[in-house]
Design a protein around this motif. Structure first.
Motif, PDB file in Angstrom:
ATOM      1  N   VAL A  53     -54.749  30.876 -57.937  1.00  9.74           N
ATOM      2  CA  VAL A  53     -54.099  31.983 -58.648  1.00  9.74           C
ATOM      3  C   VAL A  53     -54.823  32.179 -59.978  1.00  9.74           C
ATOM      4  O   VAL A  53     -55.451  31.248 -60.490  1.00  9.74           O
ATOM      5  N   PRO A  54     -54.743  33.380 -60.562  1.00 10.29           N
ATOM      6  CA  PRO A  54     -55.391  33.572 -61.866  1.00 10.29           C
ATOM      7  C   PRO A  54     -54.796  32.608 -62.884  1.00 10.29           C
ATOM      8  O   PRO A  54     -53.571  32.456 -62.948  1.00 10.29           O
ATOM      9  N   GLY A  55     -55.656  31.967 -63.631  1.00  4.89           N
ATOM     10  CA  GLY A  55     -55.158  30.983 -64.585  1.00  4.89           C
ATOM     11  C   GLY A  55     -56.055  30.856 -65.795  1.00  4.89           C
ATOM     12  O   GLY A  55     -57.163  31.405 -65.831  1.00  4.89           O
ATOM     13  N   ALA A  56     -55.559  30.134 -66.787  1.00  4.34           N
ATOM     14  CA  ALA A  56     -56.376  29.859 -67.977  1.00  4.34           C
ATOM     15  C   ALA A  56     -56.002  28.489 -68.517  1.00  4.34           C
ATOM     16  O   ALA A  56     -54.840  28.082 -68.491  1.00  4.34           O
ATOM     17  N   PHE A  57     -57.034  27.801 -68.982  1.00  6.14           N
ATOM     18  CA  PHE A  57     -56.902  26.449 -69.514  1.00  6.14           C
ATOM     19  C   PHE A  57     -57.427  26.473 -70.938  1.00  6.14           C
ATOM     20  O   PHE A  57     -58.479  27.080 -71.197  1.00  6.14           O
ATOM     21  N   VAL A  58     -56.709  25.830 -71.854  1.00  9.92           N
ATOM     22  CA  VAL A  58     -57.118  25.892 -73.265  1.00  9.92           C
ATOM     23  C   VAL A  58     -57.078  24.517 -73.907  1.00  9.92           C
ATOM     24  O   VAL A  58     -56.318  23.641 -73.488  1.00  9.92           O
ATOM     25  N   PHE A  59     -57.900  24.355 -74.925  1.00 12.31           N
ATOM     26  CA  PHE A  59     -57.897  23.141 -75.742  1.00 12.31           C
ATOM     27  C   PHE A  59     -57.135  23.426 -77.027  1.00 12.31           C
ATOM     28  O   PHE A  59     -57.393  24.430 -77.700  1.00 12.31           O
ATOM     29  N   LEU A  60     -56.257  22.504 -77.358  1.00 11.56           N
ATOM     30  CA  LEU A  60     -55.452  22.633 -78.565  1.00 11.56           C
ATOM     31  C   LEU A  60     -55.889  21.540 -79.533  1.00 11.56           C
ATOM     32  O   LEU A  60     -55.825  20.352 -79.191  1.00 11.56           O
ATOM     33  N   VAL A 100     -65.796  23.721 -60.355  1.00 13.92           N
ATOM     34  CA  VAL A 100     -65.845  24.372 -61.665  1.00 13.92           C
ATOM     35  C   VAL A 100     -64.469  24.948 -61.998  1.00 13.92           C
ATOM     36  O   VAL A 100     -63.819  25.548 -61.143  1.00 13.92           O
ATOM     37  N   LEU A 101     -64.048  24.736 -63.242  1.00 12.83           N
ATOM     38  CA  LEU A 101     -62.814  25.373 -63.705  1.00 12.83           C
ATOM     39  C   LEU A 101     -63.217  26.692 -64.367  1.00 12.83           C
ATOM     40  O   LEU A 101     -63.895  26.684 -65.399  1.00 12.83           O
ATOM     41  N   ALA A 102     -62.829  27.800 -63.747  1.00 15.69           N
ATOM     42  CA  ALA A 102     -63.170  29.116 -64.295  1.00 15.69           C
ATOM     43  C   ALA A 102     -61.902  29.815 -64.769  1.00 15.69           C
ATOM     44  O   ALA A 102     -60.962  30.008 -63.991  1.00 15.69           O
ATOM     45  N   ASN A 103     -61.873  30.176 -66.032  1.00 12.11           N
ATOM     46  CA  ASN A 103     -60.719  30.878 -66.589  1.00 12.11           C
ATOM     47  C   ASN A 103     -60.771  32.353 -66.232  1.00 12.11           C
ATOM     48  O   ASN A 103     -61.811  33.006 -66.361  1.00 12.11           O
ATOM     49  N   ASP A 104     -59.639  32.858 -65.786  1.00 11.99           N
ATOM     50  CA  ASP A 104     -59.503  34.280 -65.493  1.00 11.99           C
ATOM     51  C   ASP A 104     -59.537  35.072 -66.808  1.00 11.99           C
ATOM     52  O   ASP A 104     -58.910  34.673 -67.791  1.00 11.99           O
ATOM     53  N   GLU A 105     -60.250  36.193 -66.797  1.00  9.32           N
ATOM     54  CA  GLU A 105     -60.426  36.956 -68.034  1.00  9.32           C
ATOM     55  C   GLU A 105     -59.092  37.450 -68.594  1.00  9.32           C
ATOM     56  O   GLU A 105     -58.789  37.299 -69.774  1.00  9.32           O
ATOM     57  N   GLN A 106     -58.286  38.036 -67.695  1.00  8.18           N
ATOM     58  CA  GLN A 106     -57.010  38.590 -68.154  1.00  8.18           C
ATOM     59  C   GLN A 106     -56.078  37.480 -68.672  1.00  8.18           C
ATOM     60  O   GLN A 106     -55.425  37.622 -69.705  1.00  8.18           O
TER      61      GLN A 106
END
Ligand code: ZN
Ligand code: ZN
Length: 392
Positions: A343-350, A299-305
């Protein structure tokens, strides 16, 4: 409608388009991104970087922009293409028969190269050191991310960000969510064994076709009968091979499919139930089932911060609040998940869809294409993420 407020990225628009079109014309399959890696390395060197090539024994490369010894902010782009014959008819279409950039990874690579250029030009504005991560082999398990991590791609990294262009969103929109965002993937293979013979004498056979049919129906109950209403899960049987003639009951039937979940506990439970049901139902028909649940991306889980940082960066470059969307969890997998586990991370759709330009086909479609106006947005967002983070 959002309007990009990053002159540097807008000025790079022609170069970004040229890079993306070169990459689009030279797609390479997962694990064979030699031309692409060379293309990236050459441009990074020309910009004054010293790229580390072949990270973890892959075609992946990293390049650092160091302003201090503190933790780095990593920006990731993937580089591979798919085994699809391109049908877009564009002048910059694939010159590699049967291979196509049908997921937009050419755009990601071009956007991150653009950010490399911008960050170099405006190095004095950086508050943190930056690592550019050009990752190969995303489309195919085991993926390039885990090998690059083993090769040190995350050493010294404090946070990581990834962008994926998306033709489900229109140009000028950005979508993401905190927590589980993209699904865990487990392909599975079932081999139902019976005893073949003459189709006119089924009483003297153990028919694996009938057993397989019951197994397929039984698998539809895994989610509906053993998973709580609050937990998303999908079980799909997608391949079925059996038989050679209308008067022959075959010895065996091969089935394949995929399991998608958003939680490790649910993942384990669904995998277990698929095996139990296949074996039990086959046995009820006097057949047997060999069950192989294959490993896949977690699962890809985005860090809240970090998700908050992305939204902050998006607003800073001109996204309007109404164009920042909270998406539902997605059924597709993505090996950026491995980076987020470390590491804390975030993935986004553009958003990259534009119906007027014929850019609204789904990902992995032979006519897939993007509105290239997305390229400066992606470059600006990568650069803003690197510039805007004083600490993380
Ligand atoms: Zn894809
Ligand atoms: Zn992709």
């Amino acid at each position: 409608m959002s309007r990009l407020r990053c002159q540097g990225a807008l000025q790079l628009a022609d170069e970004l388009q040229a890079w993306r079109r070169s990459l689009n014309a030279h797609p390479e399959l997962s694990g064979r991104e030699e031309w692409t890696a060379h293309f990236v390395a050459e441009h990074l060197r020309e910009m004054g970087y010293t790229p580390v090539e072949g990270v973890g024994g892959t075609c992946g490369l990293t390049a650092d922009l160091r302003i201090d010894d503190g933790p780095l902010i990593a920006l990731r782009a993937d580089m591979d293409a798919l085994p699809i014959e391109e049908e877009t008819g564009t002048q910059y279409a694939s010159t590699n028969p049967g291979v196509m950039h049908a997921c937009g990874h050419d755009a990601h690579t071009a956007m991150l190269l653009g950010a490399a250029r911008l960050l170099r030009q405006r190095e004095s504005e950086l508050k943190r050191s930056v690592r550019l991560v050009f990752q190969p082999h995303e489309e195919l398990f085991p993926g390039g991310a885990s090998a690059m991590i083993a090769g040190g791609a995350l050493d010294g990294v404090g946070a990581i960000f990834g962008i994926h262009v998306c033709t489900n969103l229109r140009i000028g929109e950005l979508g993401t969510r905190t927590g589980p965002f993209m699904a865990a993937v487990n392909p599975f293979k079932l081999l139902i064994r019976g005893q073949g013979g003459h189709a006119a004498m089924p009483d003297r056979c153990v028919d694996p076709v009938v057993a397989a049919a019951h197994v397929i129906v039984a698998l539809q109950t895994v989610v509906s009968r053993s998973i709580a209403i609050s937990e998303p899960a999908v079980v799909s049987v997608t391949q079925l091979q059996a038989g050679t003639a209308d008067n022959v009951i075959p010895n065996e039937v091969a089935l394949q499919g995929t399991i998608r979940t958003l939680d490790e506990r649910v993942r384990n439970h669904v995998c277990e139930r698929v095996g139990e049901l296949a074996r039990g139902v086959a046995q009820a028909h006097r057949a047997t089932a060999d069950v192989e649940i294959c490993p896949g991306y977690p699962v890809l889980a985005n860090d809240e911060q970090m998700t908050g940082r992305v939204l902050e960066a998006a607003r800073a470059i001109g996204f309007e609040p109404g164009d920042l969307l909270t998406l539902a969890p997605q059924g597709v997998g993505e090996d950026f998940a491995y980076f987020c586990h470390k590491v804390p991370g975030a993935f986004v759709f553009l958003g990259a869809a534009n119906e007027a330009k014929g850019c609204s086909y789904p990902h992995h479609h032979p006519c897939f294409n993007i509105d290239e106006d997305v390229l400066p947005w992606g470059t600006a967002l990568y650069a803003q993420l690197a510039r805007g983070l004083a600490q993380a």
